[in-house]
Write an enzyme that holds these catalytic residues in place. Structure first.
Site, PDB file in Angstrom:
ATOM      1  N   HIS A 264      20.803  -4.366   1.780  1.00 24.52           N
ATOM      2  CA  HIS A 264      21.918  -4.660   2.678  1.00 24.52           C
ATOM      3  C   HIS A 264      21.433  -4.733   4.136  1.00 24.52           C
ATOM      4  O   HIS A 264      21.666  -5.724   4.834  1.00 24.52           O
ATOM      5  CB  HIS A 264      22.996  -3.578   2.522  1.00 24.52           C
ATOM      6  CG  HIS A 264      24.157  -3.740   3.458  1.00 24.52           C
ATOM      7  ND1 HIS A 264      25.343  -4.307   3.078  1.00 24.52           N
ATOM      8  CD2 HIS A 264      24.298  -3.432   4.770  1.00 24.52           C
ATOM      9  CE1 HIS A 264      26.165  -4.333   4.114  1.00 24.52           C
ATOM     10  NE2 HIS A 264      25.552  -3.802   5.161  1.00 24.52           N
ATOM     11  N   GLU A 265      20.743  -3.681   4.563  1.00 26.57           N
ATOM     12  CA  GLU A 265      20.265  -3.659   5.954  1.00 26.57           C
ATOM     13  C   GLU A 265      19.229  -4.755   6.191  1.00 26.57           C
ATOM     14  O   GLU A 265      19.129  -5.300   7.289  1.00 26.57           O
ATOM     15  CB  GLU A 265      19.701  -2.285   6.327  1.00 26.57           C
ATOM     16  CG  GLU A 265      20.697  -1.130   6.174  1.00 26.57           C
ATOM     17  CD  GLU A 265      22.034  -1.366   6.879  1.00 26.57           C
ATOM     18  OE1 GLU A 265      22.059  -2.066   7.906  1.00 26.57           O
ATOM     19  OE2 GLU A 265      23.060  -0.850   6.366  1.00 26.57           O
ATOM     20  N   HIS A 268      20.832  -7.870   7.417  1.00 27.75           N
ATOM     21  CA  HIS A 268      21.024  -7.856   8.874  1.00 27.75           C
ATOM     22  C   HIS A 268      19.696  -8.134   9.592  1.00 27.75           C
ATOM     23  O   HIS A 268      19.640  -8.892  10.551  1.00 27.75           O
ATOM     24  CB  HIS A 268      21.532  -6.477   9.333  1.00 27.75           C
ATOM     25  CG  HIS A 268      22.933  -6.164   8.925  1.00 27.75           C
ATOM     26  ND1 HIS A 268      23.997  -6.943   9.299  1.00 27.75           N
ATOM     27  CD2 HIS A 268      23.460  -5.142   8.179  1.00 27.75           C
ATOM     28  CE1 HIS A 268      25.128  -6.413   8.811  1.00 27.75           C
ATOM     29  NE2 HIS A 268      24.821  -5.323   8.121  1.00 27.75           N
ATOM     30  N   GLU A 294      27.716  -9.342   8.722  1.00 25.72           N
ATOM     31  CA  GLU A 294      27.986  -8.662   7.459  1.00 25.72           C
ATOM     32  C   GLU A 294      27.923  -9.639   6.284  1.00 25.72           C
ATOM     33  O   GLU A 294      27.545  -9.254   5.174  1.00 25.72           O
ATOM     34  CB  GLU A 294      29.349  -7.974   7.529  1.00 25.72           C
ATOM     35  CG  GLU A 294      29.599  -6.971   6.438  1.00 25.72           C
ATOM     36  CD  GLU A 294      28.708  -5.726   6.508  1.00 25.72           C
ATOM     37  OE1 GLU A 294      27.981  -5.558   7.510  1.00 25.72           O
ATOM     38  OE2 GLU A 294      28.737  -4.948   5.549  1.00 25.72           O
TER      39      GLU A 294
END
Lengths: 498, 498
Positions: A264-265, A268, A294
């Site tokens: 997830h990170e 980003h 996001e």
């Protein structure tokens, strides 16, 4: 270069350097700073915020921005957009008195410390006084910015330009109904078997090494970034494009969550690392909005990171690594992994929620925040309000405060109005995924062979490279030819789970 | 509190907060920052140095310090000493133009990067242009401070108040002769067996855990400090008393050097963590001088960390840890360890040198620095000058530049005139050790049982707690009743090695 532009960019550079320093102070607080350094760090952050605020609102800078803004028609598109974004930020920040900025920063830093302790000790009363101050300062903030507008709309606009709570309420009202139906249909009835990785010996250092391998394979550039161990995963950019930090939590000793959190990170981080170099000096050398940001993290986490193809490639990598560590052959069962990471069931913890129920967690927070900001709200009732929403929308009631109202870091950082962008991101991820997979019909076999170049190039070209050059709405329209809507996300979820 | 004092301390606090932020930027550069962040970091350091310089030399602060300095007789001893130290620092820094401070900081940051590459590639030409600039700026610096005094004396005085190169030359001239004799007498003739820890599987993560255990046992407080992995070991204090960082190098895969290096930095760290809380807000909330600081690190590294008692306690701890890791019983030979860590022989690398030859490395650097600063010095001759000094004083000639003139980080950081303080520290360590062991005749059996409280309390009471309250000379006199002299050190070395 034009003299005015040169002046503007030299001042802007100073602000970016100071902003990056503040981010480092925060990042270090989360990763390495010893416990007793908190008070000093809080004073440091307050002072640095004050210095940055002074510099970014002083006469010289105001004049530089306004001069260019007045002749924006003469500027080339990059300079014009940079000035436009700066002007927008400036108009917001000149409304905030320096003392307020300092006080707000200091309270947030202390609130964060209180939140960590409160969560650890499952005791809302430890966090309550800080949260109460945060709510008060947040309202004061919104009043400084635009006293004539609803507090929540002012906050939302910070994160997602032009978004109104009216729009969010409309989107969420529909989503709430669709999701309730879908959750009832696809929720797992049998108990979750969370033991798919039980055969590996969980050890922070070893898990970190495997995760690093995964990040490298997907495309993270360690010359332009690093990782950190934190309590709650986040990504932070200390220098546009060149210093991007993906931070992961290994504390819950759950391999699957560690990986999905990291991926997830990474989403980003890839966005931040792959902005076009020609934008580096501008005011928009970062992802354009929280929602679009996001969409990149959720797409990588869910559409890719929870797919069978993804694990078919990485399972042998993981097996080999851990087998080498213990000199015994370790074998993982891919069906068990798929069941575990795609297990759908209402649960308490947002960041561990499956992708079907996840948006319900956001809708709850959104509704709680709207209440929280109402005049006369009694903060003592917050835990009960939280629990009743979970009961109403997910049919379950949190068994502790740490797994309830104290679970998220956001409020302790003053980020009220931030949560909705998570679901806006999910919705956009659904749309982008539909488009990407129709452009590349063999995407699944590529991922299965560990080749992420199709994904990397498509998103770099269509999303990442642009940074904040286009407004969110325009970026979406450029790629999709349409506005945001939740149809694609629902179709994706139905196709995968029904 | 008196209004003037209140003003002074509030400004001083800001300077300390900014200084700590600069230290964090530097620490992060050494520990975690990705490669491509260098240019941005260099700009950040330059900007922050400029801001700090402006704040610590502006009219408001100058007035605050001078007002108090003029009425110092009315101040209590703590305030008086704080003002005295501030006045001394102020007098130095108001002589430096802001542009010079910024330029100097920027060059040092770039020089550091060049040095890392030069050392890695064994190529002096990569570092030469930066070093040349550093030398020029150093001379300029000394001229700004006191154009009427020898450059080297100005530099020395920064690190060791009141010390003159004349004194250093006198002390070193005697030491050089004594050491030459001793080295000839005690040098090992057989080849070094550096395999005492060969049976453990060297792994950074595992070694780090053992080292953490050692630091905790000796007395490092992880609530007020942390560790970092770096290229070249160092200690840095980000917030007086409360945030002290001991940084270690694991890169050379040599367990003994990793430990002695860590213990050395721990000596600095214990000093910084144990300053009396009542001095925290003052200008002297840190070790009083580099020489006294070094006496604490060298004493812990050598007198304690290279003693048989120390290893008799820690060997079983290390054996147990590594045996558990590999599920096989590991056994270390204490005689081999003692031979390895106390092996005396002229060598190239200062930080790996034994405690007998070590001071010769310092004398060489001191003599090289004196040459380097002479007008008309040709930097192309530096590697040859370095090598010829090694030939003359240690009888060996470095086989590479990385193991020669490029080995130390100091010059890349602008720290010329710093090296002599290492030997001054060794000399003081000899004297303090003599006093401590005569106060506690059972010290050896305490250490053998892992009880470091005697050591901790004696040094805390006599040295650490005082911070910079006493001038170096006075501190030494208070404890020892005498001035610094090299007799005790030579007696200690002779007793141990002959």
């Amino acid at each position: 270069m034009d003299k005015d532009l040169k002046k503007y960019y030299s001042l802007l550079k100073e602000h970016k350097l100071l902003g990056g320093t503040i981010s480092l102070l925060q990042w270090d607080q989360e990763t390495k700073m010893p416990h007793k350094g908190t008070e000093n760090r809080s004073d440091q952050l307050a002072l640095m915020s004050k210095i940055l605020h002074e510099k970014s609102t002083n006469k010289e800078y105001v004049k530089a921005v306004n001069t260019l803004f007045d002749k924006q028609e003469d500027l080339d598109p990059i300079d014009r957009r940079s000035v436009e974004v700066s002007k927008r930020e400036l108009d917001r920040s000149i409304k905030l008195p320096a003392e307020f900025v300092e006080e707000y920063s200091k309270i947030r830093s202390l609130a964060h410390k209180a939140w960590v302790t409160a969560k650890k000790e499952n005791d809302f009363s430890i966090f309550k006084p800080s949260l109460s101050k945060i709510i008060g300062l947040t309202k004061q903030y919104a009043d400084y910015i635009d006293a004539g507008t609803e507090t929540y709309d002012v906050l939302l606009d910070d994160y997602e330009e032009g978004m109104k709570s009216e729009d969010v309420t409309e989107i969420f009202s529909k989503l709430k109904i669709d999701l309730k139906e879908l959750i009832e249909e696809v929720s797992n009835q049998e108990e979750k078997d969370a033991n798919a990785f039980g055969s590996i010996e969980y050890d922070d250092d070893n898990v970190e090494r495997v995760v690093i391998k995964m990040l490298e394979t997907i495309g993270f550039d360690f010359d332009k970034g690093t990782i950190g161990r934190v309590h709650h995963p986040f990504e932070t950019t200390l220098a546009a494009i060149d210093d991007v930090r993906v931070n992961m939590s290994y504390y819950h000793k759950d391999f699957a969550s560690t990986v999905t959190g990291a991926i997830h990170e990474l989403g980003h981080g890839l966005y931040e690392q792959n902005i076009d170099e020609k934008y580096k000096h501008t005011s928009f050398s970062h992802g354009v909005s929280l929602g679009v940001h996001e969409s990149q993290s959720r797409l990588l986490e869910n559409m890719i990171g929870r797919s069978r193809a993804f694990w078919e490639y990485f399972v042998p990598v993981i097996e080999e690594y851990f087998s080498d560590r213990v000199n015994t052959s370790i074998s993982l069962d891919i069906d068990k992994i798929m069941n575990q990471i795609n297990y759908v069931s209402p649960s308490f913890i947002r960041i561990e929620a499956d992708e079907v129920t996840y948006n319900m967690h956001i809708i709850i927070r959104y509704e709680v925040e709207l209440e929280m900001l109402k005049p006369g709200f009694n903060i003592d009732e917050l835990p009960e309000l939280w629990n009743s929403k979970y009961k109403e929308l997910l049919g379950i009631e949190p068994n502790s405060l740490s797994a309830g109202v104290l679970q998220d870091v956001h409020w302790s950082m003053g980020s009220i109005g931030y949560f909705p962008t998570y679901s806006l991101g999910n919705i956009l991820a659904g749309q982008l995924w539909e488009k990407f997979t129709s452009d590349h019909k063999d995407y699944d076999s590529k991922i299965r062979s560990g080749d992420f170049s199709q994904y990397f190039e498509w998103f770099k070209t269509n999303v990442w490279a642009h940074g904040g050059f286009y407004k969110p709405k325009d970026l979406v329209k450029n790629i999709l030819g349409t506005d945001m809507n939740s149809e694609s996300l629902l179709n994706y979820l139905k196709k995968k789970y029904i």
